[in-house]
Scaffold this motif. Structure first.
Motif: not given
Ligand SMILES: [Zn+2]
Length: 264
Positions: A215, A209-210, A212-213, A180
Protein backbone atom coordinates in the motif's frame (compact mmCIF):
# COMPACT_ATOMS: atom_id res chain seq x y z
CA UNK A 1 24.71 15.55 10.59
CA UNK A 2 23.71 18.29 8.17
CA UNK A 3 21.20 17.14 5.56
CA UNK A 4 19.14 19.40 3.30
CA UNK A 5 15.48 18.79 4.11
CA UNK A 6 12.48 20.09 2.18
CA UNK A 7 8.98 19.12 1.19
CA UNK A 8 6.59 18.48 -1.65
CA UNK A 9 4.64 21.72 -2.17
CA UNK A 10 2.21 23.50 -4.45
CA UNK A 11 3.91 24.81 -7.60
CA UNK A 12 2.30 28.27 -7.67
CA UNK A 13 5.11 29.86 -5.64
CA UNK A 14 7.51 27.12 -4.61
CA UNK A 15 10.18 29.55 -3.41
CA UNK A 16 7.68 31.12 -0.99
CA UNK A 17 6.68 27.60 0.11
CA UNK A 18 10.35 26.86 0.82
CA UNK A 19 10.71 30.08 2.82
CA UNK A 20 7.57 29.29 4.82
CA UNK A 21 9.19 26.01 5.88
CA UNK A 22 12.74 27.24 6.29
CA UNK A 23 13.68 24.73 3.57
CA UNK A 24 16.46 24.87 1.01
CA UNK A 25 14.73 22.53 -1.44
CA UNK A 26 11.19 21.78 -2.57
CA UNK A 27 9.49 19.43 -5.00
CA UNK A 28 6.30 20.00 -6.96
CA UNK A 29 4.15 18.72 -9.82
CA UNK A 30 3.79 20.65 -13.07
CA UNK A 31 0.04 20.16 -13.29
CA UNK A 32 -2.27 17.25 -12.56
CA UNK A 33 -0.21 14.16 -11.64
CA UNK A 34 -2.98 11.89 -12.93
CA UNK A 35 -3.33 13.49 -16.34
CA UNK A 36 -1.75 13.05 -19.78
CA UNK A 37 -2.14 16.78 -20.42
CA UNK A 38 1.30 18.34 -20.74
CA UNK A 39 3.07 20.27 -18.00
CA UNK A 40 1.79 23.65 -16.83
CA UNK A 41 3.81 26.29 -14.99
CA UNK A 42 1.51 28.27 -12.69
CA UNK A 43 4.23 30.55 -11.28
CA UNK A 44 2.86 33.98 -12.25
CA UNK A 45 5.97 35.23 -14.07
CA UNK A 46 6.74 31.98 -15.88
CA UNK A 47 9.44 29.33 -15.90
CA UNK A 48 12.52 31.53 -16.49
CA UNK A 49 11.51 33.89 -13.67
CA UNK A 50 10.97 30.96 -11.32
CA UNK A 51 14.44 29.65 -12.14
CA UNK A 52 15.98 33.06 -11.43
CA UNK A 53 14.02 33.51 -8.21
CA UNK A 54 15.01 30.07 -6.89
CA UNK A 55 18.69 30.70 -7.68
CA UNK A 56 18.58 34.09 -6.01
CA UNK A 57 17.04 32.58 -2.86
CA UNK A 58 19.27 29.49 -2.86
CA UNK A 59 16.35 27.08 -3.18
CA UNK A 60 16.80 23.83 -5.12
CA UNK A 61 13.74 22.82 -7.15
CA UNK A 62 12.78 19.24 -7.98
CA UNK A 63 9.95 18.26 -10.31
CA UNK A 64 7.88 15.11 -9.79
CA UNK A 65 6.58 13.69 -13.07
CA UNK A 66 2.94 12.50 -13.27
CA UNK A 67 2.16 9.15 -11.61
CA UNK A 68 0.51 7.85 -14.77
CA UNK A 69 3.80 7.78 -16.67
CA UNK A 70 4.71 4.15 -17.32
CA UNK A 71 7.54 3.84 -19.83
CA UNK A 72 8.02 0.14 -18.98
CA UNK A 73 4.63 -1.18 -20.08
CA UNK A 74 4.17 -3.40 -23.11
CA UNK A 75 0.94 -1.50 -23.88
CA UNK A 76 1.80 0.91 -26.73
CA UNK A 77 -1.16 3.12 -25.95
CA UNK A 78 0.33 3.85 -22.54
CA UNK A 79 4.07 3.56 -23.27
CA UNK A 80 4.18 5.97 -26.21
CA UNK A 81 2.22 8.81 -24.52
CA UNK A 82 4.23 8.18 -21.36
CA UNK A 83 7.51 8.79 -23.19
CA UNK A 84 6.11 11.95 -24.71
CA UNK A 85 4.88 13.20 -21.34
CA UNK A 86 8.24 12.38 -19.76
CA UNK A 87 10.07 14.45 -22.39
CA UNK A 88 7.65 17.36 -21.95
CA UNK A 89 8.22 17.32 -18.20
CA UNK A 90 11.96 17.05 -18.76
CA UNK A 91 11.90 20.12 -20.99
CA UNK A 92 9.90 22.18 -18.50
CA UNK A 93 11.94 20.92 -15.54
CA UNK A 94 15.04 22.22 -17.36
CA UNK A 95 13.33 25.58 -17.98
CA UNK A 96 12.69 26.07 -14.25
CA UNK A 97 16.26 24.99 -13.48
CA UNK A 98 15.25 21.84 -11.62
CA UNK A 99 17.98 19.75 -10.01
CA UNK A 100 16.11 16.58 -10.91
CA UNK A 101 12.99 15.07 -12.43
CA UNK A 102 11.52 12.20 -10.42
CA UNK A 103 9.60 9.43 -12.18
CA UNK A 104 8.16 6.17 -10.87
CA UNK A 105 9.56 2.87 -12.09
CA UNK A 106 6.27 1.74 -13.64
CA UNK A 107 5.26 -1.85 -14.33
CA UNK A 108 4.49 -4.42 -16.99
CA UNK A 109 1.22 -6.34 -17.21
CA UNK A 110 0.57 -9.29 -14.91
CA UNK A 111 1.55 -12.00 -17.39
CA UNK A 112 4.37 -10.11 -19.10
CA UNK A 113 8.02 -11.09 -18.87
CA UNK A 114 9.69 -8.39 -16.73
CA UNK A 115 12.61 -8.43 -19.20
CA UNK A 116 10.35 -6.60 -21.66
CA UNK A 117 9.91 -3.85 -19.11
CA UNK A 118 13.65 -3.61 -18.55
CA UNK A 119 14.21 -3.25 -22.27
CA UNK A 120 11.45 -0.65 -22.53
CA UNK A 121 13.26 1.34 -19.86
CA UNK A 122 16.45 1.18 -21.95
CA UNK A 123 14.54 2.44 -24.99
CA UNK A 124 12.94 5.23 -22.97
CA UNK A 125 16.33 6.45 -21.76
CA UNK A 126 17.68 6.36 -25.29
CA UNK A 127 14.63 8.22 -26.62
CA UNK A 128 14.69 10.93 -23.96
CA UNK A 129 16.77 14.09 -24.20
CA UNK A 130 17.85 14.12 -20.56
CA UNK A 131 18.49 17.75 -19.63
CA UNK A 132 18.35 17.45 -15.84
CA UNK A 133 19.04 14.26 -13.85
CA UNK A 134 16.23 11.75 -14.25
CA UNK A 135 15.64 10.05 -10.89
CA UNK A 136 13.82 6.72 -10.96
CA UNK A 137 11.79 6.19 -7.78
CA UNK A 138 10.98 2.88 -6.10
CA UNK A 139 7.27 2.11 -5.73
CA UNK A 140 5.32 0.39 -2.94
CA UNK A 141 3.15 -1.83 -5.06
CA UNK A 142 1.97 -2.34 -8.60
CA UNK A 143 1.47 -5.69 -10.29
CA UNK A 144 4.75 -6.75 -11.83
CA UNK A 145 6.44 -3.49 -10.79
CA UNK A 146 9.85 -2.46 -12.13
CA UNK A 147 11.10 -0.71 -8.99
CA UNK A 148 9.49 -2.41 -5.99
CA UNK A 149 11.83 -5.32 -5.29
CA UNK A 150 15.61 -5.20 -5.61
CA UNK A 151 15.90 -7.85 -8.33
CA UNK A 152 13.73 -5.73 -10.63
CA UNK A 153 15.63 -2.55 -9.85
CA UNK A 154 18.74 -4.50 -10.80
CA UNK A 155 17.10 -5.54 -14.07
CA UNK A 156 16.21 -1.96 -14.94
CA UNK A 157 19.70 -0.74 -14.06
CA UNK A 158 21.44 -3.39 -16.05
CA UNK A 159 19.27 -2.63 -19.08
CA UNK A 160 19.69 1.13 -18.98
CA UNK A 161 23.43 1.00 -18.28
CA UNK A 162 24.08 0.50 -21.99
CA UNK A 163 21.81 3.36 -23.05
CA UNK A 164 23.11 6.71 -24.16
CA UNK A 165 22.40 9.20 -21.37
CA UNK A 166 22.50 6.60 -18.58
CA UNK A 167 25.02 8.69 -16.64
CA UNK A 168 22.23 11.23 -16.10
CA UNK A 169 19.88 8.66 -14.59
CA UNK A 170 19.82 8.42 -10.81
CA UNK A 171 17.75 6.99 -8.02
CA UNK A 172 15.15 8.42 -5.65
CA UNK A 173 14.61 6.23 -2.59
CA UNK A 174 11.18 6.55 -0.96
CA UNK A 175 11.13 5.21 2.60
CA UNK A 176 7.36 4.60 2.71
CA UNK A 177 7.52 2.74 -0.60
CA UNK A 178 10.55 0.70 0.51
CA UNK A 179 8.85 -0.33 3.77
CA UNK A 180 5.42 -1.03 2.28
CA UNK A 181 7.10 -2.60 -0.75
CA UNK A 182 8.84 -5.16 1.45
CA UNK A 183 12.46 -3.95 1.51
CA UNK A 184 14.01 -3.92 5.00
CA UNK A 185 15.00 -0.36 5.88
CA UNK A 186 17.94 -1.71 7.88
CA UNK A 187 19.79 -2.48 4.65
CA UNK A 188 17.90 -0.76 1.84
CA UNK A 189 20.40 2.06 1.28
CA UNK A 190 23.30 -0.35 0.96
CA UNK A 191 21.20 -2.78 -1.12
CA UNK A 192 20.13 -0.10 -3.59
CA UNK A 193 23.58 1.43 -3.80
CA UNK A 194 25.07 -1.93 -4.68
CA UNK A 195 22.80 -1.92 -7.73
CA UNK A 196 22.67 1.72 -8.79
CA UNK A 197 25.89 3.08 -7.34
CA UNK A 198 23.97 6.16 -6.22
CA UNK A 199 21.06 7.61 -4.30
CA UNK A 200 20.38 11.14 -5.45
CA UNK A 201 17.33 12.00 -3.38
CA UNK A 202 15.37 10.54 -0.46
CA UNK A 203 11.61 10.79 -0.23
CA UNK A 204 11.28 10.52 3.53
CA UNK A 205 7.80 9.44 4.51
CA UNK A 206 6.32 7.37 7.31
CA UNK A 207 3.83 4.69 6.24
CA UNK A 208 0.27 4.07 7.44
CA UNK A 209 0.65 0.43 6.45
CA UNK A 210 2.53 -2.70 7.45
CA UNK A 211 5.83 -3.88 6.02
CA UNK A 212 5.34 -5.49 2.56
CA UNK A 213 1.64 -4.48 2.46
CA UNK A 214 2.06 -3.04 -1.04
CA UNK A 215 0.00 0.00 0.00
CA UNK A 216 1.13 3.58 -0.68
CA UNK A 217 -0.22 5.78 2.10
CA UNK A 218 2.22 8.32 3.52
CA UNK A 219 2.11 9.47 7.15
CA UNK A 220 3.78 12.19 9.20
CA UNK A 221 6.87 11.06 11.10
CA UNK A 222 6.05 9.08 14.19
CA UNK A 223 2.42 8.72 13.13
CA UNK A 224 2.97 5.64 10.96
CA UNK A 225 4.33 2.10 11.21
CA UNK A 226 8.01 2.75 10.49
CA UNK A 227 10.45 2.53 13.40
CA UNK A 228 11.72 6.12 13.94
CA UNK A 229 15.33 4.97 14.23
CA UNK A 230 15.11 3.13 10.91
CA UNK A 231 13.61 6.13 9.17
CA UNK A 232 16.38 8.41 10.44
CA UNK A 233 18.93 5.69 9.65
CA UNK A 234 17.96 5.67 5.97
CA UNK A 235 18.37 9.44 5.76
CA UNK A 236 21.75 9.23 7.51
CA UNK A 237 23.04 6.37 5.38
CA UNK A 238 21.85 7.86 2.09
CA UNK A 239 23.49 11.23 2.76
CA UNK A 240 21.35 12.77 0.00
CA UNK A 241 18.90 15.70 0.00
CA UNK A 242 15.52 14.85 1.53
CA UNK A 243 12.00 15.67 0.39
CA UNK A 244 9.16 14.97 2.83
CA UNK A 245 5.95 14.03 1.03
CA UNK A 246 4.03 13.94 4.27
CA UNK A 247 0.48 15.22 4.87
CA UNK A 248 -0.28 18.83 5.77
CA UNK A 249 1.15 22.26 5.00
CA UNK A 250 4.02 24.41 6.27
CA UNK A 251 3.33 23.80 9.99
CA UNK A 252 3.14 20.01 9.69
CA UNK A 253 6.21 19.92 7.46
CA UNK A 254 8.24 22.12 9.83
CA UNK A 255 7.38 19.74 12.64
CA UNK A 256 8.37 16.73 10.51
CA UNK A 257 11.70 18.44 9.70
CA UNK A 258 12.35 19.06 13.42
CA UNK A 259 11.43 15.45 14.29
CA UNK A 260 13.91 14.19 11.70
CA UNK A 261 16.73 16.61 12.56
CA UNK A 262 16.46 15.55 16.21
CA UNK A 263 17.28 12.00 15.18
CA UNK A 264 20.08 12.57 12.68
ZN1 LIG B 1 7.78 9.48 -3.23
Amino acid sequence: MVVAIGAHVDQTDPVAEATARGASLVQFFLGDPQSYKGPVVTYADGAAALKARAEEQGVDLYVHAPYIINVATTNNRIRIPSRKLLQQHMDTAAEVGAKGLIVHGGHVNKDDDPAKGFDNWRKAIEATDIKVPLLIENTAGGDNAMARYLDRIAGVWEAISTAEGAENVGFCLDTCHAHAGGNPLETVVEDVRKITGRIDLVHCNDSRDEFDSGADRHANFGAGRIDPDLLAGVVRDAGAPVICETPGGAAEHASDFAWLRDRL
